[in-house]
Motif scaffolding. Structure first.
Motif, short mmCIF file in Angstrom:
data_model
loop_
_atom_site.label_atom_id
_atom_site.label_comp_id
_atom_site.label_asym_id
_atom_site.label_seq_id
_atom_site.Cartn_x
_atom_site.Cartn_y
_atom_site.Cartn_z
N THR A 187 0.85 -1.20 0.00
CA THR A 187 0.00 0.00 0.00
C THR A 187 0.88 1.24 0.00
O THR A 187 1.79 1.36 0.81
CB THR A 187 -0.92 0.01 1.24
OG1 THR A 187 -1.71 -1.19 1.24
CG2 THR A 187 -1.83 1.21 1.24
N TYR A 188 0.56 2.18 -0.90
CA TYR A 188 1.37 3.39 -0.97
C TYR A 188 0.54 4.66 -0.83
O TYR A 188 1.07 5.77 -1.00
CB TYR A 188 2.19 3.42 -2.26
CG TYR A 188 1.39 3.68 -3.52
CD1 TYR A 188 1.23 4.98 -4.02
CD2 TYR A 188 0.78 2.64 -4.21
CE1 TYR A 188 0.50 5.23 -5.17
CE2 TYR A 188 0.05 2.87 -5.36
CZ TYR A 188 -0.09 4.17 -5.84
OH TYR A 188 -0.82 4.41 -6.97
N CYS A 221 10.52 11.46 8.40
CA CYS A 221 10.95 10.30 7.61
C CYS A 221 9.74 9.72 6.90
O CYS A 221 8.60 10.15 7.14
CB CYS A 221 11.63 9.26 8.50
SG CYS A 221 10.56 8.56 9.76
N HIS A 222 9.95 8.74 6.04
CA HIS A 222 8.88 8.17 5.25
C HIS A 222 8.26 6.95 5.93
O HIS A 222 8.94 6.24 6.68
CB HIS A 222 9.40 7.77 3.87
CG HIS A 222 9.84 8.94 3.04
ND1 HIS A 222 10.87 8.86 2.13
CD2 HIS A 222 9.40 10.21 3.00
CE1 HIS A 222 11.05 10.04 1.56
NE2 HIS A 222 10.17 10.88 2.08
N ALA A 223 6.99 6.72 5.63
CA ALA A 223 6.27 5.55 6.14
C ALA A 223 6.02 4.56 5.00
O ALA A 223 5.90 4.96 3.83
CB ALA A 223 4.94 5.97 6.77
N PHE A 224 5.95 3.28 5.35
CA PHE A 224 5.72 2.21 4.38
C PHE A 224 4.67 1.27 4.94
O PHE A 224 4.69 0.96 6.13
CB PHE A 224 7.03 1.49 4.07
CG PHE A 224 8.12 2.45 3.69
CD1 PHE A 224 8.19 2.97 2.41
CD2 PHE A 224 9.05 2.87 4.63
CE1 PHE A 224 9.17 3.89 2.08
CE2 PHE A 224 10.03 3.79 4.31
CZ PHE A 224 10.10 4.30 3.03
N GLU A 242 6.49 7.18 -0.80
CA GLU A 242 7.58 7.51 -1.72
C GLU A 242 8.04 6.23 -2.41
O GLU A 242 8.75 5.40 -1.81
CB GLU A 242 8.74 8.16 -0.96
CG GLU A 242 8.42 9.53 -0.39
CD GLU A 242 8.27 10.57 -1.48
OE1 GLU A 242 8.86 10.40 -2.57
OE2 GLU A 242 7.55 11.56 -1.24
N LEU A 243 7.63 6.07 -3.67
CA LEU A 243 7.89 4.80 -4.37
C LEU A 243 9.35 4.61 -4.74
O LEU A 243 9.77 3.48 -5.04
CB LEU A 243 7.00 4.72 -5.61
CG LEU A 243 5.49 4.90 -5.39
CD1 LEU A 243 4.74 4.62 -6.67
CD2 LEU A 243 5.00 3.99 -4.28
N ASP A 244 10.13 5.68 -4.76
CA ASP A 244 11.55 5.56 -5.13
C ASP A 244 12.47 5.47 -3.92
O ASP A 244 13.69 5.40 -4.08
CB ASP A 244 11.96 6.76 -6.00
CG ASP A 244 11.23 6.76 -7.34
OD1 ASP A 244 10.98 5.66 -7.87
OD2 ASP A 244 10.91 7.85 -7.84
N ASP A 245 11.91 5.48 -2.73
CA ASP A 245 12.72 5.40 -1.51
C ASP A 245 13.36 4.01 -1.41
O ASP A 245 12.70 2.99 -1.67
CB ASP A 245 11.84 5.67 -0.29
CG ASP A 245 12.65 5.85 0.97
OD1 ASP A 245 13.21 4.85 1.46
OD2 ASP A 245 12.71 6.97 1.50
N PRO A 246 14.64 3.92 -1.00
CA PRO A 246 15.28 2.61 -0.87
C PRO A 246 14.55 1.68 0.11
O PRO A 246 14.56 0.45 -0.08
CB PRO A 246 16.68 2.95 -0.36
CG PRO A 246 16.92 4.36 -0.79
CD PRO A 246 15.58 5.03 -0.76
#
Length: 843
Positions: free
Chosen positions: A592-593, A799-802, A757-761
């Protein structure tokens, strides 16, 4: 095995309900009587019941036959407290003669006499407690001092046979004889007319010990220390709680060096006369008829039960989750684990001065024993409550040896977690939510995390956060730190529609059924076991921080303020993982993004008149229902377009890549691409209900009408702007109706949208871990729902969440027969383990 605890040996309004059923009261099975002698205290072991009396004696009653077996004589004043020390097979007694006596329960002979520190003039010794870990007796004194004596081989040998000089014993009235607490510090009354009389029962052969001056804490309380209880072998060691006439309960951390004060609870309802504890919870019975429930972990007063206003509560006893409260009016009341009153009866003609619950080994039954100033001991049959989860500091959350469970510790842990009905939207389940937090904390601790509970309000009116950190044991010290967010609360589960008990995990045909298995207890357990497995294998190269709340299903109340407060304890965070949704199909894994945001709005229209009859007043009054219908109809046009000015101005246009994705998903789900887009990436308005005052029948004109609506918002709409525009539109539209009625508009529990963020490592690592485990490239999906905490956490920790969905589309979250596939649960754990391994390499 049933848990039993007794107060004799060991700020909010009451919300409890009386739900007694006929015949539910315990019945009397025997009475014991000694003329002209109030029963001030009780204790018991497997063989005897011991009663301490006003006439200085201790009577020993046989548990099987209820015959008087012996009389223990030695005290020269009333026996005020009794405690059984099981590890030593001792009976400890304290008295108005300022001594503690130690008796063998095997020989029924005295073992020691302990004098309190002579320079302090301790007076009546109202309370005592025994700590087997430290081999220490704690003594609560009339002069407000806390004293203790520790048994060591050296101390016993050196002090054996010594005699402490007798001084004047201070006699003051106490709680059993119409006294009330003294709130000011004052010296002992050395002028009291109470000369010491020779004790004819004192044997010169009994070793006499004395509390040393180093074992005295003076005047920490401002009133008599009426009660105390020891919580032995907690996570932080031994804890002592003391209750006093100064209306406080003080909590002490105890070591071989003595107690040190760590917290004070202000009870504010008269003297604290009784204490009993279980796990992390202390119950305090107060002089003014209140029971205060205190959480030691979060140091909050979580609840107040009003037993009976103005009637002293003198004793408390516990058996499993049932709490028995004995009062000065002769009544005993039983409260369930959710603090409902389930039984009430008159136990004595006078004051109930003492009580305890004890077992009978011959038939595995239990007895409530009560003593009163009517010179009687009553024995009542009590039955432990039906199985109900209650966390205990002595029990494992999960078995350390799972060989008896076929190795499936995950299913076992989830069964325990699901058994706790942690329904956050009902006040009657507030204690269940707290017990769920306590259990989860213990589970994470057992798996290897460092854990604590964090209060979300000073009053304890909201459920605590569970913070647990698995510290990596591989790689450099500056390891990546992943925060896993989840929630232990669930929505209600009415039994209608369920094929099994929603709070009993039921495995059928490869699925686990129960409330919360997919939302969100199952994923929490899977992620915890993934981190623990890597930790056990010494291959955890990231720190995994669990932050689990208990209010998500009712808007995450106080979540953001609590996280802001405890940010330093949570620590630095590099990324956030969430697992709080499902796939869009049965057999294709997803990632899920995106989530939509939500604005809940309540509308009330009223005419300030009582409800009326349509046959009498119809046509003569401006009806709020007509206004509400007209107002709601203005929100959308015939094409279902929302009419709030500027509403669509900042909706992010659909890209070609999205159109291609929706076409692919339409093939998999057999639903139109436009349906997928409208669910996930288009804003929406929903009218949830319209409710009226009055009896809700077809002849009544309601004086008040309420409606609940919600807006789902998407990137790049601004939450505050849309909420303000909605309120302004409703008020201006209502004004256009030129109605004499009044309107109120309120925004409730808003949550922002979230896009990943789909391009995040880290996203690439999660996608790769899913691919490796399932052998399929995961579908990139969005959700139409909202998780309020996700966008907040991203902003709070920069920071980003996944988002990793674990369950399938048919999991029935929030519906009857909620389930999760056992295969998905186990492979979800494997995905997380792979993900943690991969992100350890990200720098």
């Amino acid at each position: 095995m049933s848990f039993v605890s007794n107060s004799s040996d060991s700020s909010h309004p009451s919300l409890s309900r009386n739900i007694q059923s006929e015949g539910s009261d315990p019945y009397q099975i025997h009475s014991l009587h000694k003329l002209n002698s109030s029963i001030l205290c009780l204790a018991a072991n497997f063989q005897y019941i011991f009663s301490g009396n006003q006439d200085n004696d201790i009577l020993v009653w046989d548990k099987k036959t209820f015959e008087l077996k012996a009389t223990l004589q030695g005290h020269s004043r009333s026996v005020l407290a009794l405690v059984y020390a099981e590890d030593k097979q001792w009976l400890l007694s304290s008295s108005g003669d300022s001594t503690v006596r130690v008796w063998s329960t095997i020989t029924l002979k005295p073992v020691y006499i302990i004098d309190t520190y002579t320079e302090t003039c301790a007076g009546d010794l109202y309370s005592i407690a025994w700590c087997p870990t430290l081999q220490t007796i704690y003594i609560g004194c009339q002069n407000t001092s806390l004293q203790w004596y520790r048994f060591t081989p050296a101390a016993s040998a050196s002090e054996s046979g010594t005699t402490t000089p007798n001084g004047t014993v201070v006699r003051k009235a106490h709680k059993f004889f119409d006294s009330y607490p003294q709130f000011e510090r004052r010296p002992a009354d050395l002028n009291a007319n109470n000369p010491q009389t020779p004790n004819p029962y004192l044997s010169p052969e009994v070793p006499r010990l004395e509390v040393p001056s180093t074992n005295v804490i003076e005047s920490e309380h401002f009133g008599y220390i009426y009660c105390m209880t020891v919580l032995d072998e907690r996570e932080f060691g031994v804890t002592l709680a003391t209750g006093s006439g100064d209306e406080t309960v003080k909590v002490w951390r105890c070591t071989t060096l003595g107690p040190s004060l760590i917290h004070t609870f202000e009870c504010n309802y008269g003297a604290v006369l009784a204490l009993v504890a279980h796990g992390e919870t202390v119950y305090g019975g107060c002089q003014d008829g209140h029971i205060k429930i205190m959480d030691l972990e979060t140091k909050t007063l979580v609840r107040s039960i009003i037993v009976q206003e103005g009637i002293d509560i003198l004793n408390l006893s516990l058996i499993d989750s049932d709490l028995y409260a004995s009062s000065a009016n002769g009544q005993v009341k039983r409260f369930s684990g959710s603090f409902d009153c389930t039984a009430s009866w008159r136990a004595h003609d006078g004051i109930v001065l003492s009580s305890l619950i004890t077992g009978r080994t011959e038939d595995n039954s239990y007895m409530l024993v009560t003593g009163g100033n009517d010179d009687n001991i009553k024995v009542w049959n009590v039955v432990p409550p039906l199985p109900r989860f209650r966390s205990s500091s002595q029990e494992d959350a999960i078995p350390s040896d799972c060989s008896k469970l076929g190795g499936d510790r995950i299913s076992y842990a989830l069964s325990k977690f699901v058994s706790i009905p942690s329904v956050s939207c009902y006040l009657t389940h507030r204690e269940d939510c707290r017990q769920a937090a306590i259990w989860l904390k213990k589970c994470l601790t057992q798996l290897g995390a460092k854990t604590q509970l964090l209060p979300t309000s000073e009053s304890g009116s909201t459920n605590p956060l569970v913070l647990g950190t698995f510290t990596g044991n591989q790689g450099p010290s500056n390891r990546p730190r992943l925060l896993f967010y989840g929630h232990y609360d669930v929505i209600p589960a009415p039994p209608e529609g369920w094929n099994s008990d929603p709070f009993t995990l039921d495995g059928r045909n490869g699925y686990l059924y129960g409330r919360g298995v997919t939302d969100n207890k199952g994923p929490i357990i899977a992620v915890a076991f993934a981190a623990a497995e890597l930790l056990y294998q010494r291959s955890l190269a990231v720190d995994v921080v669990f932050l689990v709340e208990g209010q998500e299903e009712c808007g995450s109340v106080n979540f953001s303020s609590a996280v802001d407060k405890y940010k330093d304890q949570i620590g630095h965070v590099d990324a956030i993982l969430v697992s709080n949704s499902t796939w869009i199909s049965e057999d294709t894994p997803c990632i899920t993004y995106g989530l939509r945001g939500v604005i809940h709005c309540s509308i009330e229209i009223c005419n300030k008149l009582p409800d009326s009859h349509s046959g009498v007043d119809g046509g003569g009054v401006a009806e709020p229902m007509k206004d509400m219908i007209n107002l709601l109809s203005m929100l959308m046009d015939k094409q279902q377009r929302i009419q709030i000015p500027g509403f669509y101005d900042h909706v992010r246009p659909q890209t070609e890549a999205e159109k291609e994705l929706y076409s692919q998903l339409a093939t998999i789900t057999q639903k139109p691409a436009s349906y997928m887009a409208s669910r996930w990436r288009e804003p929406a308005l929903t009218i949830h209900n319209v409710e009226v005052s009055g009896p809700n029948n077809s002849t009544v004109i309601p004086g008040t009408v309420n409606s609940q609506i919600s807006l789902r918002i998407v990137p790049d709409q601004k939450l505050e702007v849309i909420a303000g525009s909605l309120c302004q539109f409703l008020r201006s539209s209502f004004s256009d109706l030129q109605s004499p009625n009044e309107i109120r508009v309120n925004i409730n529990n808003p949550a922002d949208w979230w896009i990943g963020e789909l391009d995040d490592p880290w996203f690439k690592a999660l996608e790769s871990a899913i691919h490796e485990e399932w052998g399929l490239v995961p579908l990139r999906i969005r959700e139409g729902g909202s998780v309020p905490s996700v966008p907040y956490l991203e902003k709070a920790f920069a920071c980003h969440a996944f988002h990793l969905p674990m369950g399938q589309s048919s999991d029935q979250a929030h519906l009857p027969n909620e389930r999760i596939s056992l295969n998905n649960l186990q492979r979800g754990k494997a995905v997380v383990a792979k993900f943690l391994t991969k992100v350890a390499e990200i720098r």
